[in-house]
Design an enzyme around this catalytic site. Structure first.
Site, PDB file in Angstrom:
ATOM      1  N   TYR A  82       7.794  -9.228   7.462  1.00  0.00           N
ATOM      2  CA  TYR A  82       7.456  -7.822   7.606  1.00  0.00           C
ATOM      3  C   TYR A  82       7.847  -7.325   8.985  1.00  0.00           C
ATOM      4  O   TYR A  82       7.705  -8.039   9.986  1.00  0.00           O
ATOM      5  CB  TYR A  82       5.957  -7.588   7.386  1.00  0.00           C
ATOM      6  CG  TYR A  82       5.581  -7.561   5.926  1.00  0.00           C
ATOM      7  CD1 TYR A  82       5.460  -6.365   5.241  1.00  0.00           C
ATOM      8  CD2 TYR A  82       5.378  -8.745   5.227  1.00  0.00           C
ATOM      9  CE1 TYR A  82       5.129  -6.331   3.892  1.00  0.00           C
ATOM     10  CE2 TYR A  82       5.049  -8.724   3.878  1.00  0.00           C
ATOM     11  CZ  TYR A  82       4.924  -7.517   3.222  1.00  0.00           C
ATOM     12  OH  TYR A  82       4.606  -7.495   1.884  1.00  0.00           O
TER      13      TYR A  82
ATOM     14  N   ASP B  74       0.832  -1.197   0.000  1.00  0.00           N
ATOM     15  CA  ASP B  74       0.000   0.000   0.000  1.00  0.00           C
ATOM     16  C   ASP B  74       0.866   1.246   0.000  1.00  0.00           C
ATOM     17  O   ASP B  74       2.037   1.219   0.378  1.00  0.00           O
ATOM     18  CB  ASP B  74      -0.883   0.017   1.253  1.00  0.00           C
ATOM     19  CG  ASP B  74      -2.163  -0.783   1.070  1.00  0.00           C
ATOM     20  OD1 ASP B  74      -2.518  -1.078  -0.085  1.00  0.00           O
ATOM     21  OD2 ASP B  74      -2.800  -1.120   2.085  1.00  0.00           O
TER      22      ASP B  74
END
Length: 350
Positions: free
Chosen positions: A155, A91
């Site tokens: 992540y 994103d």
């Protein structure tokens, strides 16, 4: 989307084992009969990108990392326009310490493939955005797929505690972490809550609307909560108040915004808003619209840290092993490199 939320690779017909779909030349690679003697050369890239790599050109046309890479690749003089397939889509606002992409370069018969070091440095030379950098390039087999072949994605989410006011956070950290007002997190409770997320589960409760995934079942291999290193941008008198924390999540793939939703829930546990046992209840509810799991941590605190591929391992500065196949490799040595990428690229064409 946040996290390389890739469904499992579809079963492909024998004629297209790469999973990339039909080539513009009608074949997945190699010499093309009747096509002027073109040859396909396959590469995988590792690159980094800071958030904000986006722009709008023309009539509401969004431009991002993929567009900048493909524009740089136009200078390679490939017979067919070079297209990149990125392993993990992110994103706006999310950073990539190390993302990967594969690309095919079609050259006329008799032209050798670009050496990986020439390809990496040429792309860096022609990239028009200063927040994108190719870190490494290496050649791969024609059936390699940057998205579907990935066996692990990690992540990192950064938190900062003790920020009573947003301006108290150093300006260089404001787009790199989630600033929290409280100066205390119950890290033990967060770690206890994280145990409920480990393993294979239906993570519907942590999936945002708009996910293309056909299944919400994922396997979370690792979750960690730890004190991060002190920021070099924090003044000594502020370091006693501001503390930085790292949350890491590892899985083969993630659902849309799954990591940011899990982060928000774990932070709620750390602040005493939720009990660790409630995280298990949220997971088992499979309800993405619940009071607590509907919260999404800010994008700017999230980093794609690594993407791994099966048995790929470093075997020296000039080669790597990818699933038993010997491949040429190149790791960008940084600004001290003496190779002139423009001159080298010109020489490689002859």
């Amino acid at each position: 989307m946040d996290l390389g939320s890739a469904p499992r690779a579809p079963q492909c017909a024998q004629a297209d084992v790469s999973g990339r779909g039909p080539s513009p030349l009608g074949l997945s690679g190699g010499r093309v009969p009747g096509g002027g003697g073109l040859r396909g050369h396959y590469y995988n890239l590792r690159f980094s990108a800071r958030s904000g790599v986006a722009a709008v050109r023309g009539a509401q046309r969004a431009v991002g990392v993929l567009n900048y890479l493909e524009e740089a690749a136009e200078r390679l003089n490939s017979v067919v326009p070079v297209k990149f397939t990125i392993s993990s889509r992110t994103d706006a606002g999310v950073h990539a310490l190390c993302n990967t992409a594969h690309l095919d370069i079609q050259r006329r018969s008799g032209r050798p493939p670009f050496p990986p070091e020439v390809l990496a440095q040429a792309l860096n030379t022609h990239l028009k955005h200063p927040a994108i950098r190719v870190l490494q390039a290496f050649r791969v087999p024609s059936d390699f797929h940057a998205r579907y072949a990935a066996t692990s994605r990690t992540y990192l989410y950064r938190l900062a505690t003790g920020c009573l006011q947003s301006e108290q956070l150093p300006v260089f950290e404001r787009s790199l972490c989630w600033a929290l007002r409280p100066d205390y997190l119950d890290v033990d409770a967060m770690r206890e809550a994280a145990q409920h997320l480990l393993g294979t589960h239906d993570f519907s409760a942590f999936q945002s609307a708009g996910s293309p995934a056909t299944s919400s079942v994922r396997t979370l291999h690792r979750v960690s909560v730890s004190l991060g290193p002190a920021s070099p941008y924090v003044l000594p008198q502020e370091s006693r108040r501001l503390r930085f924390w790292n949350l890491e999540f590892e899985s083969q793939s993630f659902l849309y915004r799954q990591v940011r939703r899990m982060t928000a829930v774990l932070v709620a546990v750390g602040l005493g808003v939720l009990l660790p046992a409630q995280v298990k209840m949220i997971l088992e509810s499979r309800d993405p619209l619940g009071k607590h799991q509907a919260h999404v941590a800010p994008a700017h605190g999230l980093f794609l840290k690594s993407v791994l591929y099966g048995s790929l391992r470093e075997s020296g500065p000039s080669s790597c092993i990818l699933q038993g196949v010997q491949c040429e490799s190149y790791r960008d040595p940084g600004p001290s490199a003496e190779v002139n990428p423009v001159t080298a690229l010109q020489h490689s064409r002859h």
